[in-house]
Design an enzyme around this catalytic site. Structure first.
Site, mmCIF file in Angstrom:
data_model
loop_
_atom_site.group_PDB
_atom_site.id
_atom_site.type_symbol
_atom_site.label_atom_id
_atom_site.label_comp_id
_atom_site.label_asym_id
_atom_site.label_seq_id
_atom_site.Cartn_x
_atom_site.Cartn_y
_atom_site.Cartn_z
ATOM 1 N N VAL A 1 0.816 -1.220 0.000
ATOM 2 C CA VAL A 1 0.000 0.000 0.000
ATOM 3 C C VAL A 1 0.849 1.269 0.000
ATOM 4 C CG1 VAL A 1 -1.844 -1.226 1.245
ATOM 5 C CG2 VAL A 1 -0.309 0.287 2.510
ATOM 6 N N MET B 1 1.599 -6.252 16.454
ATOM 7 C CA MET B 1 1.562 -4.830 16.818
ATOM 8 C C MET B 1 1.014 -4.631 18.228
ATOM 9 S SD MET B 1 -0.252 -1.536 14.965
ATOM 10 C CE MET B 1 0.609 -1.668 13.415
ATOM 11 N N TYR C 1 2.827 7.881 14.312
ATOM 12 C CA TYR C 1 1.689 6.962 14.303
ATOM 13 C C TYR C 1 0.393 7.717 14.591
ATOM 14 C CZ TYR C 1 -1.166 2.792 15.012
ATOM 15 O OH TYR C 1 -2.143 1.831 14.901
ATOM 16 N N ASN D 1 -6.701 -2.355 5.963
ATOM 17 C CA ASN D 1 -6.186 -2.823 7.257
ATOM 18 C C ASN D 1 -4.681 -2.605 7.420
ATOM 19 O OD1 ASN D 1 -5.964 -4.863 9.647
ATOM 20 N ND2 ASN D 1 -4.657 -5.712 8.036
HETATM 21 N N1 LIG Z 1 -3.218 -4.539 17.204
HETATM 22 C C1 LIG Z 1 -3.713 -3.453 17.776
HETATM 23 O O1 LIG Z 1 -3.862 -3.388 19.013
HETATM 24 C C2 LIG Z 1 -4.142 -2.276 16.927
HETATM 25 C C3 LIG Z 1 -4.723 -1.173 17.588
HETATM 26 C C4 LIG Z 1 -5.162 -0.099 16.833
HETATM 27 C C5 LIG Z 1 -5.041 -0.122 15.466
HETATM 28 N N2 LIG Z 1 -4.456 -1.197 14.841
HETATM 29 C C6 LIG Z 1 -4.374 -1.161 13.383
HETATM 30 O O2 LIG Z 1 -4.869 -2.385 12.864
HETATM 31 C C7 LIG Z 1 -4.240 -2.659 11.601
HETATM 32 C C8 LIG Z 1 -3.671 -4.074 11.621
HETATM 33 O O3 LIG Z 1 -2.694 -4.113 12.657
HETATM 34 P P1 LIG Z 1 -2.166 -5.479 13.297
HETATM 35 O O4 LIG Z 1 -2.368 -5.367 14.756
HETATM 36 O O5 LIG Z 1 -2.650 -6.661 12.561
HETATM 37 O O6 LIG Z 1 -0.600 -5.247 13.003
HETATM 38 P P2 LIG Z 1 0.556 -6.275 12.589
HETATM 39 O O7 LIG Z 1 0.348 -7.535 13.317
HETATM 40 O O8 LIG Z 1 1.831 -5.528 12.766
HETATM 41 O O9 LIG Z 1 0.268 -6.505 11.018
HETATM 42 C C9 LIG Z 1 0.390 -5.413 10.136
HETATM 43 C C10 LIG Z 1 -0.040 -5.868 8.766
HETATM 44 O O10 LIG Z 1 0.089 -4.748 7.864
HETATM 45 C C11 LIG Z 1 0.877 -5.186 6.768
HETATM 46 N N3 LIG Z 1 1.620 -4.088 6.148
HETATM 47 C C12 LIG Z 1 2.503 -3.242 6.714
HETATM 48 N N4 LIG Z 1 2.975 -2.390 5.792
HETATM 49 C C13 LIG Z 1 2.380 -2.708 4.628
HETATM 50 C C14 LIG Z 1 2.445 -2.195 3.309
HETATM 51 N N5 LIG Z 1 3.268 -1.170 2.985
HETATM 52 N N6 LIG Z 1 1.675 -2.765 2.346
HETATM 53 C C15 LIG Z 1 0.864 -3.807 2.653
HETATM 54 N N7 LIG Z 1 0.774 -4.349 3.871
HETATM 55 C C16 LIG Z 1 1.525 -3.806 4.849
HETATM 56 C C17 LIG Z 1 1.806 -6.237 7.337
HETATM 57 O O11 LIG Z 1 2.324 -7.008 6.280
HETATM 58 P P3 LIG Z 1 3.848 -7.624 6.297
HETATM 59 O O12 LIG Z 1 3.692 -9.014 6.844
HETATM 60 O O13 LIG Z 1 4.253 -7.577 4.860
HETATM 61 O O14 LIG Z 1 4.667 -6.739 7.182
HETATM 62 C C18 LIG Z 1 0.830 -6.990 8.215
HETATM 63 O O15 LIG Z 1 0.035 -7.869 7.465
HETATM 64 C C19 LIG Z 1 -3.185 -1.576 11.416
HETATM 65 O O16 LIG Z 1 -3.700 -0.552 10.582
HETATM 66 C C20 LIG Z 1 -2.973 -1.042 12.820
HETATM 67 O O17 LIG Z 1 -2.500 0.283 12.833
HETATM 68 C C21 LIG Z 1 -4.012 -2.283 15.548
#
Ligand SMILES: NC(=O)c1ccc[n+]([C@@H]2O[C@H](COP(=O)([O-])OP(=O)(O)OC[C@H]3O[C@@H](n4cnc5c(N)ncnc54)[C@H](OP(=O)(O)O)[C@@H]3O)[C@@H](O)[C@H]2O)c1
Length: 242
Positions: free
Chosen positions: A63, A201, A164, A89
């Protein structure tokens, strides 16, 4: 529309919340275009593909790279002529940028880490949604932008975490603006805070499992109406303060 006719695209689908979205959407009967930077490297997507066959379509899509977004959207168009749900996402936090450029206080701010988070978290969803607009319009689709409580300006009560927090606040504004443009195409778009979730994350101390969060978010997505367009919501559908 029967369940088999519904197609969803999820970004960042290789792990974490994105993989949980792909899993739950398949369980709900959607065909899933699972977009990831390196889909072939995801054990989770390989397992879903083995279980669901052609209903799971892995797509390469970074993305943060406009050329990859264009190529990924073109590939999506080879697999479907309508999208019913887009989950923006994919996201990065301070741990994905060089040491010392992430969650820093004023005095230590460096441009590159800040800009990397803006590029992926705020600009990325706009470019992805724009590239998929014809498919979303054809499907009368729904767009869910995965935001964060850290993007809430009203909720910011301490310094630091510039990149962030600003990138998620910017995503909220991008989503708000897109909602008006998308409404003209019959597409409803919202921003949703997934809560604190057990992923790479969120860490293992987080309160919600990925399954709990995505089930809540998808329940909300499936009952969205045009009156919801542009709203900032919690994962359970209650309003989120801006
Ligand atoms: N977990 C939480 O508590 C939390 C809280 C608030 C918001 N969020 C939001 O929820 C969403 C998902 O987070 P998560 O917790 O699943 O985080 P995560 O476990 O770190 O996973 C992040 C995902 O985003 C992908 N990604 C990162 N950069 C990318 C890029 N340039 N193009 C395509 N994919 C990319 C990663 O792919 P790779 O495997 O290629 O790195 C991975 O699949 C995010 O937007 C995060 O900010 C999470």
């Amino acid at each position: 529309m029967s369940d088999a006719d519904r197609t969803a695209l999820v970004t960042g689908a290789g792990r974490g919340l994105g993989l949980a979205f792909a899993t739950e959407l398949l369980a709900r009967g959607y065909r899933v275009l699972a977009a990831a930077r390196k889909p072939e490297g995801s054990e989770g997507l390989a397992a879903l593909g083995a279980a669901h066959g052609e209903r799971l379509v892995p797509l390469a899509l970074d993305v943060g790279d406009p050329r990859s977004v264009a190529a990924g959207a073109a590939a999506a168009g080879e697999h479907t002529n309508a999208l019913h749900l887009l989950v923006n996402n994919a996201g990065i936090n301070s741990r994905s940028v060089p040491e010392g450029q992430g969650n820093v206080r004023l005095g230590s701010l460096e441009p590159e880490g800040f800009l990397a988070m803006m590029r992926v978290n705020a600009l990325g969803p706009a470019l992805v949604t724009q590239a998929l607009l014809p498919l979303l319009a054809a499907g009368g689709g729904r767009v869910v932008n995965i935001s964060s409580w850290l993007g809430s300006i009203a909720g910011k009560t301490a310094g630091g975490n510039y990149g962030y927090a600003a990138s998620k606040a910017a995503l909220n504004m991008v989503g708000r603006a897109m909602a008006f443009d998308l409404a003209e195409q019959g597409v409803v778009s919202v921003q949703i805070n997934p809560g604190w979730v057990q992923t790479d994350m969120g860490g293992q101390r987080a309160k919600l499992t990925p399954e709990e969060s995505v089930k809540g978010i998808l329940d909300v997505a499936e009952r969205l109406t045009p009156d919801d367009a542009g709203h900032f919501l919690q994962w359970d559908g209650t309003p989120h303060e801006w």
